[in-house]
Design a protein around this motif. Structure first.
Motif, PDB file in Angstrom:
ATOM      1  N   ALA A   1      -5.696  18.238  -0.671  1.00 52.95           N
ATOM      2  CA  ALA A   1      -4.523  17.528  -0.913  1.00 52.95           C
ATOM      3  C   ALA A   1      -4.172  17.124  -2.198  1.00 52.95           C
ATOM      4  O   ALA A   1      -5.256  16.563  -2.917  1.00 52.95           O
ATOM      5  CB  ALA A   1      -4.129  16.529   0.152  1.00 52.95           C
TER       6      ALA A   1
ATOM      7  N   TYR B   1       5.584  17.705 -12.739  1.00 56.76           N
ATOM      8  CA  TYR B   1       7.031  18.196 -12.808  1.00 56.76           C
ATOM      9  C   TYR B   1       7.116  18.917 -14.111  1.00 56.76           C
ATOM     10  O   TYR B   1       7.613  20.033 -13.813  1.00 56.76           O
ATOM     11  CB  TYR B   1       7.976  17.055 -12.562  1.00 56.76           C
ATOM     12  CG  TYR B   1       7.848  16.690 -10.952  1.00 56.76           C
ATOM     13  CD1 TYR B   1       8.446  17.536 -10.073  1.00 56.76           C
ATOM     14  CD2 TYR B   1       7.337  15.539 -10.540  1.00 56.76           C
ATOM     15  CE1 TYR B   1       8.224  17.275  -8.554  1.00 56.76           C
ATOM     16  CE2 TYR B   1       7.385  15.059  -9.279  1.00 56.76           C
ATOM     17  CZ  TYR B   1       7.763  16.168  -8.341  1.00 56.76           C
ATOM     18  OH  TYR B   1       7.785  15.532  -7.019  1.00 56.76           O
TER      19      TYR B   1
ATOM     20  N   TYR C   1       0.908  -1.216   0.079  1.00 59.57           N
ATOM     21  CA  TYR C   1      -0.038  -0.106   0.061  1.00 59.57           C
ATOM     22  C   TYR C   1       0.863   1.355  -0.128  1.00 59.57           C
ATOM     23  O   TYR C   1       1.766   1.115   0.703  1.00 59.57           O
ATOM     24  CB  TYR C   1      -1.034   0.127   1.140  1.00 59.57           C
ATOM     25  CG  TYR C   1      -1.624   1.288   1.298  1.00 59.57           C
ATOM     26  CD1 TYR C   1      -2.584   1.565   0.418  1.00 59.57           C
ATOM     27  CD2 TYR C   1      -1.332   2.123   2.423  1.00 59.57           C
ATOM     28  CE1 TYR C   1      -3.215   2.774   0.712  1.00 59.57           C
ATOM     29  CE2 TYR C   1      -1.902   3.292   2.605  1.00 59.57           C
ATOM     30  CZ  TYR C   1      -2.983   3.571   1.694  1.00 59.57           C
ATOM     31  OH  TYR C   1      -3.771   4.952   2.027  1.00 59.57           O
ATOM     32  N   SER C   2       0.645   2.332  -0.746  1.00 60.60           N
ATOM     33  CA  SER C   2       1.358   3.418  -0.715  1.00 60.60           C
ATOM     34  C   SER C   2       0.364   4.709  -0.931  1.00 60.60           C
ATOM     35  O   SER C   2      -0.531   4.695  -1.735  1.00 60.60           O
ATOM     36  CB  SER C   2       2.453   3.468  -1.742  1.00 60.60           C
ATOM     37  OG  SER C   2       2.225   3.733  -3.089  1.00 60.60           O
ATOM     38  N   GLN C   3       0.366   5.719  -0.175  1.00 61.34           N
ATOM     39  CA  GLN C   3      -0.214   6.779  -0.389  1.00 61.34           C
ATOM     40  C   GLN C   3       0.956   8.045  -0.335  1.00 61.34           C
ATOM     41  O   GLN C   3       1.941   8.183   0.549  1.00 61.34           O
ATOM     42  CB  GLN C   3      -1.027   7.297   0.743  1.00 61.34           C
ATOM     43  CG  GLN C   3      -0.550   7.306   2.219  1.00 61.34           C
ATOM     44  CD  GLN C   3      -1.441   7.217   3.264  1.00 61.34           C
ATOM     45  OE1 GLN C   3      -2.673   7.026   3.287  1.00 61.34           O
ATOM     46  NE2 GLN C   3      -0.850   8.077   4.263  1.00 61.34           N
ATOM     47  N   GLU C   4       1.145   8.826  -1.420  1.00 62.30           N
ATOM     48  CA  GLU C   4       2.368   9.627  -1.600  1.00 62.30           C
ATOM     49  C   GLU C   4       1.687  10.984  -2.099  1.00 62.30           C
ATOM     50  O   GLU C   4       1.051  11.293  -2.786  1.00 62.30           O
ATOM     51  CB  GLU C   4       3.226   9.476  -2.843  1.00 62.30           C
ATOM     52  CG  GLU C   4       3.816   8.024  -2.543  1.00 62.30           C
ATOM     53  CD  GLU C   4       4.965   8.176  -1.470  1.00 62.30           C
ATOM     54  OE1 GLU C   4       5.825   9.318  -1.647  1.00 62.30           O
ATOM     55  OE2 GLU C   4       5.443   7.112  -1.268  1.00 62.30           O
ATOM     56  N   TYR C   5       1.895  11.943  -1.182  1.00 60.54           N
ATOM     57  CA  TYR C   5       1.348  13.373  -1.223  1.00 60.54           C
ATOM     58  C   TYR C   5       2.484  14.277  -1.807  1.00 60.54           C
ATOM     59  O   TYR C   5       3.601  14.216  -1.916  1.00 60.54           O
ATOM     60  CB  TYR C   5       0.876  13.899   0.076  1.00 60.54           C
ATOM     61  CG  TYR C   5      -0.424  13.355   0.640  1.00 60.54           C
ATOM     62  CD1 TYR C   5      -1.532  13.698   0.123  1.00 60.54           C
ATOM     63  CD2 TYR C   5       0.020  12.563   1.707  1.00 60.54           C
ATOM     64  CE1 TYR C   5      -2.444  12.779   0.789  1.00 60.54           C
ATOM     65  CE2 TYR C   5      -1.149  12.004   2.361  1.00 60.54           C
ATOM     66  CZ  TYR C   5      -2.129  12.093   1.993  1.00 60.54           C
ATOM     67  OH  TYR C   5      -3.478  11.458   2.460  1.00 60.54           O
TER      68      TYR C   5
END
Lengths: 474, 474
Positions: A291, A372, A189-193
């Motif tokens: 967010a 980016y 699991y990943s959550q990247e802000y």
């Protein structure tokens, strides 16, 4: 505590947003009896847009899925085509830049609420779909296939047991949280802000109800560390989104804490936009700062019991305009998998994930990459020159040349992952060809030898991919 | 419920493992009053190795940190140097492959428990360190800087308020979980599991207490989808680790559910190792099957209140032999940051993260990369040829040529991130040079033109990096 009622159902879908309602419609068309549970009120009856994007970009992948469910025509009726970006500089000058060198390739601004309403109307019209609003899922017992709900209307709680449960409950999915907390299996699991957040503002229609700036474009005010974009609405207004650091950079949300600060920031950076946003101070105060995060996880399913789909499985940032399209495409892919192995949900889910996961990961990465690119590369002369060449190549070789953006946005028959791999290699090849003068690009359009450039780009792109492959890179 | 006691402390460290005990020692040396709370019993008094690697690889980064704290000499006394890999094929043939073409570059097998005991002894000898064992942290109130503990000895619960709290509590960190659950800030978090797990077995010493196979090597039995490795212990035994899919591949842990299945698997794949592991069936049953996961997160700190360090901040898979080294290096970097801005914990933590995060991310990625490399590339002729060339280049140009492995393992003055970027580019350049015949490599060692190869590798490596840079890639 009252003993809760248990309702037995066939297909249970948590979430009646864009993904959940299309999924309900499609599964109903396939003959399933479907019950959909949504925590919000019915958006066809109340205005609940606060805090969510009011309009979104719909493109070919989304349309393909809507066509499958027979609702593409209705969706097209509320679309506003956007043929390219219109870039606004600080002096108020604008520069148009098409999304494709081919004609007929454009993206569409569409109201999230209106599109959702179309899907809900269609789903509700099916005799085998039941919609339940104002009921909040609190957790899912994935082993027992039982979802727990509490009602906002009467404070009641109840339980629903499904033959199968879909979590189409968005980026904050309760089903996904149950996977994480139940620890029944190894859950990656990943959550990247991002360090940036966003806030929505509005450019209203003029006194006659017309758009005040071109409605044929996605407007963009790129300023490096921050950026404003605007998409047109049918009522003549534009929804404007400000992307800005939470607390980093020369300006940031934390610092914009007074009328003076907000006004000074817009006067300095976006004077032409400021003149068009009359309620900026009120909107700044009332509209939440959102967010921007990417969620990835695996596995998406537990046995043949439950499946995460749409944002619940892969929430992405908005910078490729693909969030809704990716969720709709999920339903399309699931439908294609059902054609091959309907009857065994575990096999369906396993096959679906195997086919879909790499594409969902790719669009998540592409969307961050574009953040980016929009932020840092927009003023880069190499990137500008690449863009010019690609427009010319697409125009000259409409059947053979596709930029990364075109592959992702307009080529629904290529998966996101393939588009990413090929598109990245092509970008790298082109940028390096421009940088080292391998092809003469410092010429006006009409003097360029496009045939030679086309051939060279193809060769160099292939070489980039071959070299990566030899190095064992993906 | 009893009202809990609250103890006021200066520096609170959760976890007395390798990282926590070195951190305690170093902060004590700097003059802080330190209290360390560990959920396990004191490992100097009871044997609690079950389920954790019994030996680990210690290399130059780890030593540099141990030297800082004045404990390197004691650590060296319990080290067993491993100069290279000894690869075992199915027929029982072995092939040695050094870790470096330079002499004096090797890694060390060391007992986790014995090294931890050295650190605990040193820390405990300091008048300003208090160690508390058998006390389990249950949660941390990061705003109030208060950690909640329950004691395994008397069922009591108590609270500790620190001027500052460090979470050195490993991959399953309770402080990190508090970050995630308290939602006081946007917490980017990922846990990624490999499809492989691991199980520890033992090759005992022979009747005379000697090692049965070379103790100067890390032994490896690579078989594509699975792999066995063995590291020597001081008592003549080897700790063997089997890496195998949980439920994927021709063989997997789920399928090895009987004596017959286990024996058949080892007879087929690792016959020479099987002959050396007398208690394999008992060990298979009693030793847990471990999961292999990578944890990344950000931010590591909350204000000047709390900091995650070591595995708690960045758990990695074991395939680069750098887990312990990275954690020790954390303490070294933190110490260097303290030299510059001691007195303001928030500034210390912010500076530390800014300096350390990219390196922690890099070693996490490198370790996963090495898993694929060891699994899939070991039999690849290109990779073998690259390895041969690099050993020769390191021998010929000991001051100038460093393989990726050497940069990561033996060059403690280069950060992991720089080692990764440069090492990847160099690998890519070398592999492509070999593949396309840019340099003549199909020759015996003595006929190779190493000077030309060295020059060409340097040029091509620079070009790979330049091309990535132009394309905006990291």
């Amino acid at each position: 505590m009252k003993s809760a009622q248990v309702h037995k159902k066939e297909v249970v879908i948590i979430g009646a947003g864009l993904c959940g309602s299309l999924l309900a419609l499609r599964l109903a068309q396939r003959g399933y009896k479907v019950d959909v549970y949504e925590s919000r009120p019915d958006l066809r009856k109340v205005d609940i847009s606060a805090g969510r994007s009011i309009n979104l970009a719909l493109s070919d992948r989304g349309f393909k899925a809507l066509e499958m469910a027979g609702v593409a025509t209705k969706a097209r009726e509320i679309c506003i085509p956007m043929y390219g970006r219109l870039v606004h500089d600080k002096q108020g000058n604008t520069f148009a830049s098409n999304y494709s060198g081919r004609s007929g390739e454009y993206i569409n601004s569409i109201s999230r609420g209106d599109l959702n309403a179309i899907l809900l109307d269609e789903a509700e019209a099916a005799p085998n779909v039941n919609l339940h609003f104002n009921v909040k899922c609190t957790r899912v017992d994935i082993e027992a296939k039982r979802a727990y709900f509490s009602s906002y209307e009467n404070d009641d709680s109840f339980e629903v047991e499904g033959a199968v449960i879909f979590g189409a409950d968005g980026a904050g999915s309760v089903l996904r949280k149950s996977y994480y907390l139940e620890k029944k299996f190894l859950f990656s699991y990943s959550q990247e802000y991002l360090t940036h957040g966003y806030k929505e503002l509005e450019i209203p229609a003029d006194a006659l109800g017309n758009h005040q700036i071109s409605k044929d474009h996605l407007h963009i005010w790129p300023r490096g560390a921050y950026m404003l974009i605007a998409l047109p609405n049918m009522d003549g207004s534009f929804t404007v989104t400000l992307f800005l650091g939470h607390e980093e950079g020369a300006y940031h949300f934390k610092g914009l804490d007074s009328e003076a600060a907000i006004t000074a920031f817009f006067k300095e950076e976006f004077p032409d936009a400021l003149a068009l946003i009359p309620n900026i101070l009120e909107e700044f105060e009332n509209n939440p700062t959102g967010a921007l995060g990417t969620v990835k996880c695996a596995p998406w399913y537990y046995k043949g019991n439950t499946l995460l789909i749409g944002d619940a499985a892969h929430a992405i940032v908005p910078f490729y305009g693909q969030g809704m399209n990716a969720s709709f495409e999920d339903v399309l892919v699931l439908d294609e998998v059902l054609d091959t192995c309907e009857g065994d949900w575990e096999l369906v889910f396993k096959t679906y994930q195997k086919r879909r996961k790499k594409d969902a990961d790719a669009i998540g990465d592409l969307a961050v990459e574009n953040y980016y690119e929009m932020r840092d590369h927009v003023a880069n002369p190499l990137f500008k020159e690449k863009r010019r060449l690609e427009m010319l190549l697409e125009k000259e070789y409409p059947e053979a040349y596709f930029s990364k953006y075109s592959m992702v946005t307009f080529n629904e028959d290529i998966g996101y992952h393939e588009a990413m791999i090929k598109g990245r290699a092509q970008d790298k090849a082109l940028l390096n060809m421009i940088a080292d003068g391998t092809v003469a690009t410092n010429l006006p359009d009409e003097d360029l030898d496009l045939a030679a450039i086309f051939k060279k780009v193809q060769e160099e792109t292939q070489e980039v991919m071959d070299e990566d492959k030899i190095a064992g890179l993906k």
